[in-house]
Every structure is written in structure tokens, then in C-alpha cells.
Design a protein around this motif. Structure first.
Motif, PDB file in Angstrom:
ATOM      1  N   ASP A   1       0.892  -1.219  -0.016  1.00 22.81           N
ATOM      2  CA  ASP A   1      -0.013   0.015   0.067  1.00 22.81           C
ATOM      3  C   ASP A   1       0.992   1.158  -0.116  1.00 22.81           C
ATOM      4  O   ASP A   1       1.021   1.925   0.983  1.00 22.81           O
ATOM      5  N   VAL A   2       1.462   1.578  -1.144  1.00 28.08           N
ATOM      6  CA  VAL A   2       2.351   2.495  -1.204  1.00 28.08           C
ATOM      7  C   VAL A   2       1.763   3.839  -0.970  1.00 28.08           C
ATOM      8  O   VAL A   2       2.219   4.930  -0.458  1.00 28.08           O
ATOM      9  N   ILE A   3       0.385   4.043  -1.307  1.00 25.74           N
ATOM     10  CA  ILE A   3      -0.252   5.403  -1.067  1.00 25.74           C
ATOM     11  C   ILE A   3      -0.699   5.364   0.502  1.00 25.74           C
ATOM     12  O   ILE A   3      -0.521   6.623   1.010  1.00 25.74           O
ATOM     13  N   GLY A   4      -0.852   4.593   1.209  1.00 28.74           N
ATOM     14  CA  GLY A   4      -1.259   4.745   2.406  1.00 28.74           C
ATOM     15  C   GLY A   4       0.288   4.905   3.213  1.00 28.74           C
ATOM     16  O   GLY A   4       0.280   5.725   4.209  1.00 28.74           O
TER      17      GLY A   4
ATOM     18  N   LEU B   1       0.610  13.591  -3.926  1.00 26.84           N
ATOM     19  CA  LEU B   1       1.707  12.931  -3.143  1.00 26.84           C
ATOM     20  C   LEU B   1       3.262  12.699  -3.783  1.00 26.84           C
ATOM     21  O   LEU B   1       3.900  12.317  -3.135  1.00 26.84           O
ATOM     22  N   ASP B   2       3.168  13.319  -4.809  1.00 27.66           N
ATOM     23  CA  ASP B   2       4.654  13.318  -5.664  1.00 27.66           C
ATOM     24  C   ASP B   2       4.937  11.719  -5.795  1.00 27.66           C
ATOM     25  O   ASP B   2       6.022  11.437  -5.904  1.00 27.66           O
ATOM     26  N   LEU B   3       3.823  10.994  -6.257  1.00 30.04           N
ATOM     27  CA  LEU B   3       4.075   9.511  -6.499  1.00 30.04           C
ATOM     28  C   LEU B   3       4.277   9.516  -8.009  1.00 30.04           C
ATOM     29  O   LEU B   3       3.842  10.316  -8.847  1.00 30.04           O
ATOM     30  N   LEU B   4       5.140   8.356  -8.414  1.00 28.94           N
ATOM     31  CA  LEU B   4       5.393   8.425  -9.994  1.00 28.94           C
ATOM     32  C   LEU B   4       4.615   6.906 -10.229  1.00 28.94           C
ATOM     33  O   LEU B   4       4.410   6.251  -9.262  1.00 28.94           O
ATOM     34  N   TYR B   5       4.371   6.720 -11.412  1.00 33.02           N
ATOM     35  CA  TYR B   5       3.507   5.593 -12.124  1.00 33.02           C
ATOM     36  C   TYR B   5       4.017   4.865 -13.320  1.00 33.02           C
ATOM     37  O   TYR B   5       4.612   5.732 -14.246  1.00 33.02           O
TER      38      TYR B   5
ATOM     39  N   GLY C   1       1.163  -5.543 -15.280  1.00 32.53           N
ATOM     40  CA  GLY C   1       0.566  -4.787 -14.098  1.00 32.53           C
ATOM     41  C   GLY C   1       1.020  -3.485 -14.032  1.00 32.53           C
ATOM     42  O   GLY C   1       1.547  -2.680 -15.141  1.00 32.53           O
ATOM     43  N   GLU C   2       1.027  -2.764 -12.531  1.00 32.32           N
ATOM     44  CA  GLU C   2       1.093  -1.559 -12.385  1.00 32.32           C
ATOM     45  C   GLU C   2       2.376  -1.347 -11.255  1.00 32.32           C
ATOM     46  O   GLU C   2       2.847  -2.265 -10.659  1.00 32.32           O
ATOM     47  N   PHE C   3       2.979  -0.247 -11.431  1.00 31.42           N
ATOM     48  CA  PHE C   3       4.017   0.066 -10.543  1.00 31.42           C
ATOM     49  C   PHE C   3       3.959   1.567  -9.942  1.00 31.42           C
ATOM     50  O   PHE C   3       3.662   2.553 -10.738  1.00 31.42           O
ATOM     51  N   ILE C   4       3.775   1.810  -8.669  1.00 32.65           N
ATOM     52  CA  ILE C   4       3.849   3.108  -8.184  1.00 32.65           C
ATOM     53  C   ILE C   4       4.859   3.196  -7.089  1.00 32.65           C
ATOM     54  O   ILE C   4       4.897   2.299  -6.196  1.00 32.65           O
TER      55      ILE C   4
ATOM     56  N   VAL D   1       8.077   1.329  -3.069  1.00 29.11           N
ATOM     57  CA  VAL D   1       7.501   0.943  -4.185  1.00 29.11           C
ATOM     58  C   VAL D   1       6.191  -0.065  -4.066  1.00 29.11           C
ATOM     59  O   VAL D   1       6.265  -0.919  -3.046  1.00 29.11           O
ATOM     60  N   GLU D   2       5.291  -0.143  -4.984  1.00 28.82           N
ATOM     61  CA  GLU D   2       4.186  -1.210  -4.877  1.00 28.82           C
ATOM     62  C   GLU D   2       3.857  -1.705  -6.322  1.00 28.82           C
ATOM     63  O   GLU D   2       3.956  -1.022  -7.495  1.00 28.82           O
ATOM     64  N   ARG D   3       4.307  -3.129  -6.309  1.00 27.22           N
ATOM     65  CA  ARG D   3       3.969  -3.675  -7.782  1.00 27.22           C
ATOM     66  C   ARG D   3       2.608  -4.474  -7.673  1.00 27.22           C
ATOM     67  O   ARG D   3       2.197  -5.008  -6.919  1.00 27.22           O
ATOM     68  N   ARG D   4       1.839  -3.886  -8.624  1.00 26.20           N
ATOM     69  CA  ARG D   4       0.644  -4.651  -8.779  1.00 26.20           C
ATOM     70  C   ARG D   4       0.578  -5.632  -9.902  1.00 26.20           C
ATOM     71  O   ARG D   4       0.897  -5.230 -10.958  1.00 26.20           O
ATOM     72  N   GLY D   5      -0.129  -6.665  -9.735  1.00 27.08           N
ATOM     73  CA  GLY D   5      -0.160  -7.674 -10.840  1.00 27.08           C
ATOM     74  C   GLY D   5       1.175  -8.271 -10.990  1.00 27.08           C
ATOM     75  O   GLY D   5       2.069  -8.404 -10.098  1.00 27.08           O
TER      76      GLY D   5
END
Length: 592
Positions: free
Chosen positions: A493-496, A536-540, A546-549, A564-568
Motif C-alpha cells: 500500500d504505497v499510497i497509505g 503525494l509526488d508519486l510516480l506511476y 501490471g502497475e508500478f507506483i 514501491v508497490e508492484r501490482r499484478g
């Protein structure tokens, strides 16, 4: 295994080179004519020095453009050869390399070439000298080792054989299998070099871009297996023309070269199923035990980890060392290292057999690291990588946690080390790749170039086969500052994590608004997600899997963190975001 190296591989004068070769553990050397010509020591003095150092002079290299010429030119070539034979006798070596003719004045006539090689061999035989004939990849008419062997057969002299060079054979795409058809006693010498696959003329490729075994794209294990099956038992010798190696420290480069031969011999033995030349068993990394940041004053790093949401697990009971954790991610702050600026100083790997991992690294010439420990403390074997970063092995990964006392018991976010990003100067990069492959047991992925504000940054990812351990290595342009190193922590949960860190007062590396405008153009993102990323100055990043934040902390000294958060099934590192990060760090006054 006998080992040798051509003096052309190294920087410095001939005497310096010989001392470095002996210190690295080579058995012998090939002396290049140019090195001897530039030396003030006589051939007799060089011979005596090699004797004192325990080095054999395995081959002399002065002979070019000998065969396939007119009678008058060949007469002059014989005169030159006789003079070089005099030098060889003074040096005390009995093998001379003769390269296939590259001159335009030569003729395409095997009978002429073989006859002249035979006459040259007769002149050499009178001095007790043998001739190793080598097909250069750019030879005028002889550019294939099989053609060279046919000429040697045709000349039919007992002191005339072939020299096999992996670069000249593999760069032209020749099949090395026919090596096994050459009688062992006629393979007089073996020269080894690796190289990257490049689309350029073979002469420039050879003169500037050869590498030590294990650093390029050639199948040297398969090549060496053919030579060994042919029955060759002479030295494995390195002949590596490389602009970098001829500028770097001679002692260190010689040790690097020797390590490459040990790696090649070990790998070939394992592929052939033989036991000769095997090193201790390689230990595959099963996980990252810890990452260490060293420096004389790490209070700012303590504050960063606290605001990021790491839990303080206490101080070491006997040393000025502190431990912070986020789930399975363990970061050690070590103030025993009196570095002026905080830096990523060490990392630990979980393996099945730590002692075996250390023994293998020692056999490969990696310098052992000693750290003081007291009774009841776990001792972790370690070696220093080419830039001094220490690599530790642990087969009991929880054994040292009890050595830290006084932690606050505060819960952290769940995490683990996703990857450790390290950086090397241009002269150390190839050595570092070989070290991580041979001693640490990681595999090299294909390199990529990342554009930065001061030129292209070359990125080479080293990783375990299962991807649990990832080590991206960066090489900055020669004129740019050294890239900072960083530790990437993976969370679900990178956003959290970002929101909580912001609430604690942590500022992230600022991302320009233009980035988010481009993100909206590239991806059809949910407007709410895009607004959150911008806030939040997050990159995507996103691909088919999948996704990477992710986000970056400010840099402290020479190190920063990434969450980092790896999705999928996303398996990359957000490469398209790297130029934004590099530009933002440069704007903040941080080196590339």
C-alpha cells in the motif's frame, strides 16, 4: 589449471605489469613486443625478474605479416624473425606467436603461405623455438582457425602449431566444434577474451571492446569445453584489448583478470560434469538479510526512517549500530564507519551455507572483511566488492536480531527490500558485474541506457533467478557525478505509506506538474488516482503485466530510499520515470 595473461591487458610499464601478474596469482605471461621495447630493463633482466616472481614467459608476440608474400619480402621477414629469435633466447621463452597476414601485398595461395611458414619454422627449430600460428579475424586471406590449421598441416613441421583465440573465432561466428579435430599436441597456445555483441568492424571491436571472461556475450564455457575435449592442457591465457583496462590500476586489474579465469574454469567444469578446476559450490541468494548505511553522523537518517514509518528496533549492545525495520526490511545504521557522508556501505544475503559462499568468494580472490565481534554475537562471513561495499552471508537470518536492545516496539508498515540500487564509476563497472556474477551468484540481465540531465546512465540489473534479490547497477557518464545509491522497499500500500509519512512531516522528492500532464496523456488513469499521485509526488508506470507506483525520499549524503508497490505481474523498475527522478535530484543539488 595453468593461467597466463598478455601484458597488453594491463596499464603501466612492463616491470609493474609483471609484479601485478605475480601478485594476482598468474602462473605465466605473454610478453608483447611493444612492452619490451619500451622497457629500460634488458631481456636478461626481465627473465630474471620473472624467475624471482615465479612467472613463466609463456609466449612472445612480435611477429606480423610473415607469410603469403613475395620471395624478396619473405627474405626480409626471415631477417626480422632471426633478430626476434635472438631476443626470445635472451628472454628464455621458446614460443612465438605468428598472426595471419593482414597486408594488401599478400597473395591468396595456400601453397605459398604454407611453404613460407615451413621455412620460418625451420629457422626457429635451429634455435629450439616453436611457432603458434593464429588466424586473425581480419586476416587478409586467413581469417578462420580451420584455414590456419590446414596451413599448419600442409607445412608439416613438428615445431609449428596453432594458437586458438576465442575472440577471433567467436566474433566471426565460426563454429568452434572443429577444434576437437585438431590433435592436442598441435594446439600450442590458447588465448581467451569475452566481448559484447556489437555491430561494428571486427578490428575496432577487437582493439577496443574486448572484456574478461564472464563480462560479455560470448559462449566461452562452450568454447573452452571444445578446447579441453581436444586434449589441450596448456595455460588458459587472457588477451584482452580494452581502453578501460589499460588506464586503470594495474594491480587491481590483474586481480580482476585472474578472477575471470577462475570463474570460467569453474563454470566450464560444472557444465562438463568434471571436478578439476571446480570452486566451492555457488550459493544462490534466497533473500536480503539487511542493508547497511554507514557514516559518522546518521541522525538525519534516523529521522528519515522514523518519519517514513520504520520501527526502531534498538541499539547494538556492544557497538554504535542501530536497527530499523519495516516488516521484513531491515536497515542497519553503522556509525563505526567514519565516512564523511552517509553511504550505502554493506548488504547481507540469506544463503543455505554462508561458509561455502565465503570460501567461494575467497577462491575468486575477493578480499575478506573483518569486523570485531564479542562472545555470544553472530559472526557473518563477508568480502569487499570492487568499490569496497561489503557483502555478508547469513544462513541463520534471525540469529543477530537479539543483539539489538532498547527498541520502542512501535509497529511499522509491512515491507521487504525490493531492490538495492548501486552505482560504480566507469573504470569499475565491468569488474563489478563479474564480481556479482562469480562471487555473489547473481545473473546479469541485458543492460539498458537511461537518459539523464548529464548524459546516458547505463543500467545493468543483477538478480537472483527467482527475482527475490535484485541489484540494479548504474554507470554514469565519465564527466557526471557519481549517482547516489538507494534502497527500495516494497509494500502492498504505497499510497497509505506515503500519506502516513506526509502526516509525520516527511517531504518527498518533488515531481514537476508536467510529469502528471504527460502521465494523463500516456495512460487513461482514473482522475481520482491521478490527483492522488500528483498530491503525494508519486510516480506511476504500467505494462501488460501490471502497475508500478513509487516515490523517493530526499537524499542524505549519498543515499536515499524508494518506496514501491508492484501490482499484478509488473517486474520492472519504472525506467521511464528515471529521467524525472534524475532531473529532480539534480535540481535539489544531488549528483546524478
Amino acid at each position: 589449471m595453468l593461467t597466463s595473461i598478455a601484458t597488453v591487458c594491463l596499464s603501466g610499464g612492463l616491470v609493474e605489469k609483471l609484479h601485478a601478474c605475480a601478485a594476482a596469482g598468474f602462473d605465466g605471461v605473454e610478453i608483447m613486443d611493444a612492452d619490451l621495447i619500451a622497457a629500460y630493463e634488458s631481456p636478461e633482466e626481465i627473465r630474471a625478474l620473472c624467475d624471482r616472481l615465479g612467472l613463466t614467459i609463456d609466449m612472445f608476440q612480435p611477429m606480423r605479416d610473415i607469410e603469403g608474400v613475395s620471395d624478396d619480402v619473405f627474405a626480409e621477414n626471415l631477417r626480422r624473425a632471426e633478430a626476434k629469435f635472438d631476443i626470445m633466447q635472451r628472454l628464455g621463452t621458446d614460443l612465438v606467436l605468428v598472426c595471419s597476414n593482414v597486408a594488401t601485398a599478400s597473395v591468396d595461395d595456400d601453397a605459398v603461405a604454407a611453404a613460407q611458414l615451413g621455412l620460418l619454422a625451420d629457422a626457429a627449430a635451429a634455435r629450439g623455438i616453436r611457432i603458434a600460428y593464429e588466424a586473425l579475424a581480419w586476416g587478409r586471406y586467413v581469417d578462420d582457425y580451420r584455414h590456419a590449421w590446414r596451413l599448419v598441416e600442409l607445412a608439416d613441421r613438428p615445431n609449428l602449431g596453432v594458437c586458438l583465440d576465442s575472440f577471433h573465432i567467436l566474433s566471426r561466428g565460426h563454429d568452434p566444434a572443429a577444434i576437437e579435430e585438431i590433435p592436442a599436441e598441435k594446439i600450442f597456445f590458447l588465448q581467451l577474451a569475452d566481448a559484447p555483441r556489437l555491430d561494428m568492424d571486427v578490428l575496432s571491436w577487437s582493439r577496443h571492446h574486448r572484456l574478461f571472461p564472464g563480462e560479455g556475450d560470448f559462449d566461452l564455457t562452450g568454447f573452452l569445453a571444445h578446447v579441453q575435449r581436444a586434449g589441450y592442457t596448456g595455460p588458459l591465457s587472457l588477451e584482452v584489448f580494452n581502453d578501460t583496462f589499460r588506464q586503470t590500476d594495474v594491480t587491481r586489474t590483474a586481480a580482476h583478470a585472474r578472477r575471470s579465469l577462475s570463474w570460467l574454469a569453474d563454470r566450464t567444469a560444472r557444465e562438463r560434469g568434471t571436478w578439476a578446476d571446480r570452486l566451492p559450490e555457488p550459493q544462490r541468494a534466497q533473500g536480503i538479510d539487511f542493508v547497511e548505511i554507514g557514516g559518522g553522523d546518521l541522525d538525519a537518517v534516523d529521522r528519515l526512517l522514523d518519519r517514513l514509518g520504520f520501527a526502531f528496533r534498538g541499539r547494538h549492545r556492544t557497538k554504535p549500530v542501530r536497527l530499523w525495520t519495516a516488516g521484513d526490511a531491515r536497515i542497519i545504521l553503522n556509525e563505526q564507519l567514519r565516512a564523511e557522508r552517509p553511504r550505502l556501505s554493506a548488504f547481507g544475503l540469506v544463503v543455505a551455507d554462508a561458509a561455502s559462499a565465503a570460501a567461494r568468494a575467497d577462491a575468486l580472490g575477493a578480499p575478506a572483511v573483518y569486523r570485531r565481534s564479542y562472545a555470544g554475537e553472530q559472526e557473518l562471513p563477508a568480502v569487499a566488492s570492487p568499490d569496497g561495499t561489503e557483502v555478508y552471508w547469513n544462513d541463520a537470518p534471525d540469529g543477530w536480531l537479539a543483539e539489538f536492545e532498547g527498541g520502542r516496539g512501535v509497529e511499522s508498515f509491512g515491507g521487504r527490500v525490493d531492490h538495492i540500487n548501486v552505482a560504480y564509476p566507469w573504470q569499475d563497472f565491468d569488474e563489478a558485474v563479474l564480481f556479482m556474477t562469480s562471487a555473489v551468484g547473481l545473473d546479469a540481465e541485458p543492460p539498458a541506457d537511461v537518459p539523464g540531465p548529464q548524459g546516458l546512465v547505463r543500467s545493468q540489473v543483477m538478480r537472483s533467478r527467482d527475482g527475490i534479490v535484485r541489484l540494479p547497477m548504474n554507470l554514469a557518464p565519465p564527466t557526471a557525478p557519481m549517482p547516489s545509491r538507494h534502497i527500495a522497499i516494497r509494500t502492498g500500500d504505497v499510497i497509505g505509506v506515503a500519506r502516513a509519512a506526509r502526516a509525520r512531516g516527511l517531504d518527498f522528492l518533488p515531481v514537476p506538474d508536467n510529469y502528471y500532464d504527460d502521465l494523463a496523456a500516456r495512460f487513461a488513469l482514473d482522475p481520482e488516482l491521478l490527483a492522488t499521485l500528483r498530491e503525494l509526488d508519486l510516480l506511476y508506470d504500467r505494462d501488460d503485466a501490471g502497475e508500478f507506483i513509487h516515490f523517493y525520499t530526499p537524499t542524505i549524503g549519498d543515499v536515499f530510499l524508494e518506496i514501491v508497490e508492484r501490482r499484478g505481474g509488473y517486474d520492472g523498475y519504472g525506467a521511464l520515470n528515471a529521467p524525472v527522478r534524475l532531473a529532480a535530484q539534480r535540481r535539489a543539488g544531488v549528483g546524478a
